[in-house]
Design an enzyme around this catalytic site. Structure first.
Site, PDB file in Angstrom:
ATOM      1  N   ASP A 231       0.839  -1.116   0.128  1.00  0.00           N
ATOM      2  CA  ASP A 231       0.026  -0.166  -0.051  1.00  0.00           C
ATOM      3  C   ASP A 231       1.003   1.152  -0.009  1.00  0.00           C
ATOM      4  O   ASP A 231       2.174   1.194   0.577  1.00  0.00           O
ATOM      5  CB  ASP A 231      -1.035   0.030   1.365  1.00  0.00           C
ATOM      6  CG  ASP A 231      -1.991   1.241   1.420  1.00  0.00           C
ATOM      7  OD1 ASP A 231      -2.562   1.344   0.539  1.00  0.00           O
ATOM      8  OD2 ASP A 231      -1.473   2.100   2.206  1.00  0.00           O
TER       9      ASP A 231
ATOM     10  N   GLU B  93       1.290  -0.382  -5.106  1.00  0.00           N
ATOM     11  CA  GLU B  93       0.110   0.744  -5.492  1.00  0.00           C
ATOM     12  C   GLU B  93       0.938   1.918  -5.797  1.00  0.00           C
ATOM     13  O   GLU B  93       1.372   2.653  -4.808  1.00  0.00           O
ATOM     14  CB  GLU B  93      -0.886   0.954  -4.222  1.00  0.00           C
ATOM     15  CG  GLU B  93      -1.829   1.749  -4.357  1.00  0.00           C
ATOM     16  CD  GLU B  93      -2.467   2.311  -3.249  1.00  0.00           C
ATOM     17  OE1 GLU B  93      -3.573   2.560  -3.367  1.00  0.00           O
ATOM     18  OE2 GLU B  93      -1.888   2.772  -2.210  1.00  0.00           O
TER      19      GLU B  93
END
Length: 678
Positions: A341, A395
């Protein structure tokens, strides 16, 4: 450890993209720094894998030889540490730790003295005395944190069940089951239909069969790492080594992963190493009183947009903490890889906040965070070393060149990047453009605009688009009709348009957008509501923190037809290994008729986005002569279509103006997939 790229005339990454030539010195410096750090690690610890074992040394670990628990904590600026818990009546002075030379404090608790008191289920904390005062804290490498229902206070819990979990997934290998990743992004807690928190075992028994039957081969689990606030979606992590106890026990999570493997499903962990919760009571912030133990000091240690703390990746102890965290999840819970993330936030000092990436200078200039880049290289290297076939997804919205190329080529080592521009484009299109005004050239560019040699996870929407305050694609397309006109015999025009475009958008994203595909839980059948976790603003309601599976199971509703189409497109993609083939080749863009045609692998995709114009005998070029058959039609009645195309027919090429062509009845708001059969 030798990195071969250092000995080549030009890095393969630069050979692939000559525009990187001016930045090759930066790329080489990054590789040199990595090689120097690896040499350092090997000299001190023997190997990168051995370096990533902090969790076996720090925290509460049982020593079977000496028969007792060691508790160790790295807190170099602390003035005193004391282990407290129900085993010593929460006496903050009864069990002091002794400081060692490296800033680590330790104490040994023998079974002879503590065996009956410090046992499975015991609760504990560490009392940390600093120059600014003293506080009870949760250990940094805590394996289990539980919350008191009355006080809402978190405490550590000794977790050492008499009967350990027995794994039966020994035959599972990622590369045997996941040729091309088809990823089901899911949140365990909101996976039940009832308004409550779901469990790992419920997910394993009730949701995994759905995922398998739907044609997916990967499950990506959110919010597994312990987080104090449920509504954070798991992105404000407090305890990096702890399985979130609100969904069950560590054994329950192991059961989930084991069951997934028995079903041929790989399991990815949504790992958050980009930031941490700023809470001191539950997290790592100001643990030893220095203000900059795990995180940067001063304003640099605070994320401007996320209200959280930012790791100092330049510190060896922080590197070791995070790398050990990856090893722990791989080995203890058999995860098959990670979706990292917030990688953009890690890569740059500005964290990507308000920055439009339009120049290569932005990737390799002073705003690049070299320490974070080094950490990510170490992380990808470690994971691939520990688990063959492990999948690593980044990401990143910046488009950093080399992010998903091997380290030896000058890259950072991820396997895939999320195609974050694709869902943003679909939302923008639906929000701001009439159907008649869709620009197919722009659409083609957006879905195919990715770096050569770097794999992309394509998706029409993820959890980001499902959150309250935004709308899912189904909501944008159907609006109120999603509640009022979803009976399969309801001819409502708004619902008809929405159903048609929902299928076409997904199929186009799958066919054009990348080398892997992702869907968020429930969106495959057009789940009618957004996601909103219990919070003060909604009266702590679970109404929007659940999934209404009964809609997809009801044969009288169009939701089931959307689910059937999703299954059909994934079945086709798996059977033809669609995502393993090179990027699509454009065959025709007809702006007047809103027709887009392309070839990928053995398949020819024909899309007619026109709002009303169906074209009999539409002629178009195909690169291979022969007979063709329709394998998939979005207009099929079982998918909520109008059955205007006869999929039983065989279509044969003919020569027109010296080239091979096909002739089809191309109906409005319909997509067809064909394959040459001879």
């Amino acid at each position: 450890m030798l990195i071969p790229a250092l000995k080549t005339p030009h890095l393969p990454l630069v050979q692939q993209d000559p525009w990187l030539t001016p930045y090759e010195p930066v790329l080489r410096r990054r590789l040199m720094r990595l090689e120097e750090r690896l040499a350092d690690i090997e000299a001190q610890h023997g190997s990168l894998a051995k370096f990533a074992t902090a969790h076996q040394y720090l925290g509460l670990n049982y020593d079977a030889r000496r028969r007792g628990f060691w508790y160790r904590e790295w807190a170099p600026a602390a003035e005193g540490l004391y282990l407290v818990g129900d085993f010593n009546g929460w006496d903050r002075h009864a069990t002091p730790l002794q400081r060692q030379h490296d800033g680590v404090w330790e104490v040994f608790l023998s079974d002879k003295e503590y065996g009956q008191r410090l046992a499975h289920g015991s609760r504990y904390k560490v009392h940390v005395r600093t120059q600014h005062g003293a506080k009870d804290r949760l250990p940094a490498t805590l394996r289990r944190a539980i919350q008191d229902e009355q006080t809402h206070d978190f405490a550590g819990q000794v977790w050492r069940p008499e009967i350990p979990f027995v794994w039966t997934d020994q035959k599972f290998r990622v590369h045997n089951y996941v040729k091309e990743p088809l990823i089901y992004e899911a949140h365990v807690g909101m996976a039940t239909e009832e308004g409550r928190v779901g469990s790992y075992r419920e997910f394993a028994d009730q949701i995994l069969p759905r995922i398998q039957a739907g044609g997916y081969n990967c499950v990506q689990l959110m919010a597994v790492m312990e987080h104090p606030y449920y509504g954070s979606f798991g992105y404000h992590v407090a305890n990096f080594f702890a399985v979130s106890s609100r969904f069950g026990t560590p054994e329950d999570l192991k059961y989930l992963v084991n069951e997934a493997h028995l079903r041929g499903l790989a399991v990815l962990l949504d790992v958050v190493h980009s930031h941490a919760v700023k809470n001191e009571a539950e997290g790592l912030a100001d643990f030893d009183g220095s203000g900059d133990q795990y995180f940067h000091a001063g304003p640099r240690g605070n994320h401007p947009g996320w209200d959280s703390k930012l790791f100092d990746y330049s510190k060896p102890e922080v590197q070791r903490f995070l790398l050990s965290n990856l090893r722990y999840w791989l080995e203890e819970f058999h995860f098959d890889g990670f979706r990292f993330d917030g990688v953009t936030s890690m890569l740059y000092h500005h964290h990507g906040e308000g920055v439009a990436f339009s120049s290569y200078d932005q990737y390799f200039g002073p705003e690049a965070d070299d320490a974070a880049i080094l950490y990510l290289q170490l992380a990808t290297m470690l994971v691939h070393e520990l688990k063959k076939g492990a999948l690593l997804i980044a990401e990143d919205m910046s488009g950093l060149p080399g992010l998903c190329r091997p380290i030896r080529e000058g890259g950072i080592g991820f396997d895939y990047r999320l195609g974050m521009g694709i869902p943003d484009y679909w939302i923008k299109l639906l929000k701001h453009s009439r159907d008649e005004d869709w620009n197919l050239h722009e659409l083609w560019h957006t879905l195919t605009n990715r770096r050569v040699g770097e794999k992309t996870v394509a998706y029409a929407e993820s959890h980001d688009q499902a959150l309250v305050g935004d709308k899912t694609l189904a909501h944008w397309l159907l609006d109120r009709a999603i509640y009022e006109h979803m009976h399969r015999n309801d001819p409502d025009a708004i619902a008809d348009r929405g159903i048609a475009l929902h299928k076409m958008i997904r199929l186009l994203t799958l066919g054009l957008g990348g080398e892997a595909y992702l869907n968020f839980i429930g969106n495959e059948f057009g789940h009618p509501e957004w996601v909103d976790f219990p919070r003060e603003g909604n009266g702590w309601s679970y109404h929007f923190a659940r999934r209404q599976w009964s809609l997809a199971d009801n044969p009288d509703l169009k939701f089931q037809q959307l689910a059937a189409f999703d299954h059909a497109q994934l079945h086709l993609a798996r059977k033809q290994h669609l995502l393993a083939h090179p990027a699509a080749h454009q065959l025709n863009i007809d702006a007047d008729n809103q027709v887009l045609i392309f070839e990928r692998g053995p398949l020819v995709f024909v899309f007619n986005f026109h709002v009303s114009h169906s074209i009999p005998n539409y002629h178009f070029f195909v690169p291979h002569s022969g007979r063709y058959r329709i394998l998939l039609s979005t207009d099929a009645p079982e998918f909520g279509g109008h059955n205007r195309v006869d999929t039983s027919l065989t279509y044969e090429t003919f020569v027109e103006e010296g080239i091979d062509k096909l002739s089809l009845y191309v109906t409005s708001r319909t997509a067809l997939v064909l394959m040459r059969i001879g």
